[in-house]
Design an enzyme around this catalytic site. Structure first.
Site, short mmCIF file in Angstrom:
data_model
loop_
_atom_site.label_atom_id
_atom_site.label_comp_id
_atom_site.label_asym_id
_atom_site.label_seq_id
_atom_site.Cartn_x
_atom_site.Cartn_y
_atom_site.Cartn_z
N GLU A 219 78.13 -34.70 -16.30
CA GLU A 219 77.17 -34.13 -17.26
C GLU A 219 76.44 -35.25 -18.01
O GLU A 219 75.24 -35.16 -18.28
CB GLU A 219 77.88 -33.23 -18.28
N ARG A 223 72.36 -35.75 -17.49
CA ARG A 223 71.52 -35.39 -18.64
C ARG A 223 71.10 -36.62 -19.44
O ARG A 223 69.93 -36.82 -19.73
CB ARG A 223 72.26 -34.41 -19.56
N ASP A 363 77.36 -27.07 -5.35
CA ASP A 363 75.90 -27.09 -5.24
C ASP A 363 75.24 -28.45 -5.00
O ASP A 363 74.68 -28.74 -3.94
CB ASP A 363 75.27 -26.40 -6.46
N GLU A 531 67.54 -22.90 -11.88
CA GLU A 531 67.48 -23.10 -10.42
C GLU A 531 66.37 -22.31 -9.73
O GLU A 531 65.70 -22.83 -8.82
CB GLU A 531 68.83 -22.77 -9.77
N THR A 618 69.21 -33.85 -10.55
CA THR A 618 69.62 -32.45 -10.61
C THR A 618 69.38 -31.84 -11.98
O THR A 618 69.48 -30.63 -12.16
CB THR A 618 71.09 -32.29 -10.17
C1 DMJ Z 1 72.24 -28.34 -14.83
O1 DMJ Z 1 73.01 -29.14 -15.63
C2 DMJ Z 1 72.01 -28.96 -13.48
O2 DMJ Z 1 70.94 -28.37 -12.86
C3 DMJ Z 1 73.23 -28.87 -12.60
O3 DMJ Z 1 72.98 -29.34 -11.31
C4 DMJ Z 1 73.69 -27.45 -12.50
N1 DMJ Z 1 73.86 -26.84 -13.78
C5 DMJ Z 1 72.84 -26.99 -14.77
C6 DMJ Z 1 71.77 -25.94 -14.73
O4 DMJ Z 1 72.13 -24.70 -14.37
#
Ligand code: DMJ
Length: 630
Positions: A219, A223, A363, A531, A618
């Site tokens: 995380e 981020r 994912d 997403e 992501t």
């Molecule tokens: C985000 O932190 C990122 O997109 C991650 O890959 C999946 N979860 C959240 C959004 O849903």
């Protein structure tokens, strides 16, 4: 590698197009003075007349300062952003300072030529380019509203609880919303927010990195590290030039990113295998596994874009070399037609269990296989070729083992294999899986349009199948929204594949797919996730089909209607199947970092952040594609 100037295609771009770009009041006045007849007259006029002109200019300036601030924030947001700034670091943005500071580099806006061209492109379609400019403006307003709630009630906390009007540190206390939001503000050209966020980072983040406790490696990487690196790229060409002293120097973002990554590295170096531990205690520079001893497959394989880019920027290979070992190691492990279980042990380096899914914990493993390969152009046929091979094999596996159609209407969806065998198929699809349409489309054309890829004969049979699957899945993801009473998707949907329909429907009885999509009681929440709109953005860029924009607009309107909190911010929901929906009191950082950014880009000029020049991490932080190894 030094990063380059903004990677947008610069041809046909009119950065100073007043219609689409906010000009500073100072510029408005100086331009008016310079370009008006007054300039010619002034050669002949008396000093008195000249002084009157200056006075007039001053008055106009004062009026415009007032008006432009109101205008850019619009409506109710004016109050929440302009009141009570003294409570917040950097809250009182000094207007004089605005003249001394170089503004963050703004994304290009549509020039009149482009408006004309896009109108032609879409002629016969229901919406003109100017309507999309309007809709894009609405997304910008939503971002300002989201930020204003956060900065008024939670500045410096990780997240906003918009109903309780307070902050919450769910991600270790690094102020995650500030960093996740920064590049969105830059891309939207909102100088006030970009400056406020940048100043907060400069003043607080280095210190917090050295004194905060436990954070999650994944995380924090996607981020915070990701947000700092993209902010660095967007605010600086990397040529060593810095902003004037009133602003935040781009180097601050890079230095802070390095300091953070230096501490995160311990997750790799203290593990006995190539698989990092899941958590890091920042102040101790120590790392440890999650309580069950395991790491999530998606978490350990979703660090490489960020660490690679940091190595490229800093010239220090240590970040990249630790992170890439994870994927090199995963290459050697046994898989089921390219598909992998969702847990892995940092102690043994082996996958654990047999649960296979492209939803939570699985994912972004698949997403980063292709994106890490795309990120380094010069290594695609060499050192990184194995990533493309792993991706191709995995997508074949998805098509063979996980893709099915619902009854009665035949929605194409991606299910799960909880026991790792074909027999164990479950028709469950997390909303998280909706990243896949975008990834599939990107992997097929490598970021160029489908039209161009077809013209140049660049698509092989797998690419064509993947692209077609991407389009089918994007529709399914959209229908997961349209089937509910609120127009917002649940966190998890089940698809009806046999027997009687068992469970709840979404509540929108006029949806064609009401009997195809089942929503279980515990899965009815919506966390403002990105997403689906992410995939709509990628698919619009690649296929140029305006329906993806239309779908995105419908989703945006549903967010506006059901999740907006009057006093500032947007909230997650407990139940998307009832109106009005029960609210959950949390605004996730990715609503500002991803959801609103992708919507803004979806409605905007396709020259901005082109997908063959940028790769989005992501968490939607864009990094430039590295063209050469030197
Ligand atoms: C985000 O932190 C990122 O997109 C991650 O890959 C999946 N979860 C959240 C959004 O849903």
């Amino acid at each position: 590698m030094a990063s380059r100037p903004l990677p947008y295609s610069t041809k046909d771009l009119h950065y100073d197009n007043a219609k689409f770009r906010h000009r500073s009041p100072f510029k408005v006045i100086t331009q008016a003075l310079v370009s008006s007849n007054a300039r010619h007259d002034c050669g002949r006029c008396s000093i008195g007349k000249f002084l009157m002109l200056l006075m007039f200019g001053g008055l106009t300036y004062l009026m415009l300062v007032h008006r432009s601030y109101d205008h850019s924030l619009s409506g109710g947001q004016v109050d929440s952003l302009s009141l009570d700034k003294s409570n917040h670091v950097g809250g009182g943005i000094n207007k004089i300072g605005k003249f001394l500071r170089k503004p963050p580099r703004l994304p290009p806006r549509l020039s009149p030529d482009e408006v004309h061209n896009v109108s032609n492109l879409e002629s016969g379609k229901s919406f003109t380019a100017s309507e999309w400019v309007f809709r894009q403006g609405k997304v910008k307003e939503a971002f300002i509203h989201a930020w204003s709630g956060y900065r008024n009630f939670a500045m410096g906390n990780d997240e906003l609880m918009p109903l309780s009007k307070r902050g919450f540190d769910g991600l270790g206390g690094l102020g995650a919303t500030v960093i996740d939001s920064l590049d969105t503000a830059m891309i939207m050209g909102i100088d006030e927010i970009a400056t406020e966020a940048g100043m907060w980072i400069e003043k607080n983040l280095m210190h917090r990195i050295s004194e905060k406790g436990q954070v999650n490696l994944f995380e924090t990487t996607i981020r915070v590290l990701g947000g700092l690196l993209s902010a660095y790229h967007l605010s600086e060409s990397g040529s060593g030039k810095s902003l004037p002293s009133k602003g935040v120097k781009p180097e601050v973002f890079l230095e802070t990113a390095k300091s953070l990554a230096d501490r995160l590295l311990v997750a790799f170096t203290s593990s006995p295998t190539a698989i990092p531990f899941s958590d890091v205690v920042l102040r101790d520079r120590s790392a440890h596994p999650a309580p069950d001893g395991l790491s999530s497959t998606s978490e350990v394989s979703t660090l490489q874009l960020e660490f690679n880019y940091l190595s490229a920027l800093s010239g220090d290979p240590k970040y990249s070399s630790e992170a890439i070992k994870v994927l090199e190691h995963m290459k050697t492990l046994h898989k089921l037609e390219g598909l992998v279980p969702i847990y892995i042990s940092p102690h043994s380096g082996e996958f654990i269990g047999e649960n296979i899914r492209l939803g939570s914990r699985g994912d972004s493993y698949y997403e980063y296989l292709i994106k890490v390969w795309l990120q380094q152009k010069a290594s695609r046929d060499g050192q990184l070729k194995y990533l493309h091979e792993m991706y191709e094999e995995a997508m074949k596996g998805v098509r063979h083992l996980l893709v099915r159609k619902s009854i009665p209407k035949g929605l194409v969806f991606v299910g799960e294999l909880p026991q790792g065998t074909k027999d164990s198929f479950s028709p469950k699809m997390d909303h998280l899986v909706c990243f896949l349409p975008g990834t599939l489309a990107l992997g097929a054309t490598k970021g160029i349009t489908k039209k161009k890829a077809l013209e140049q004969n660049l698509l092989n049979a797998d690419d064509i199948e993947n692209l077609s699957l991407a389009e089918d899945l994007a529709k399914t993801c959209f229908e997961m929204y349209a089937v509910t009473s609120t127009g917002l998707a649940p966190e998890i949907a089940y698809f009806h594949i046999e027997g009687a329909f068992e469970g709840l429907d979404g509540g929108n009885k006029s949806s064609e797919y009401i009997h195809d999509i089942i929503i279980k009681h515990n899965d009815r929440h919506n966390l403002l996730r990105p997403e689906t709109v992410e995939s709509l953005f990628v698919l619009y860029r690649i296929t140029e089909d305006p329906k993806y924009r239309e779908w995105g607009w419908q989703i945006f309107e549903a967010f506006e209607k059901h999740t907006k909190v009057e006093s500032g911010g947007y909230t997650s929901l407990d139940d998307v199947t009832t109106v009005p929906p029960r609210k959950r009191d949390k605004m996730e950082t990715f609503f500002l970092g991803e959801t609103l950014k992708y919507l803004y880009l979806l409605f905007g000029n396709t020259n901005v952040l082109p997908l063959d020049k940028f790769v989005f991490n992501t968490e939607a932080h864009p990094f430039p594609i590295i063209e050469s190894t030197s």
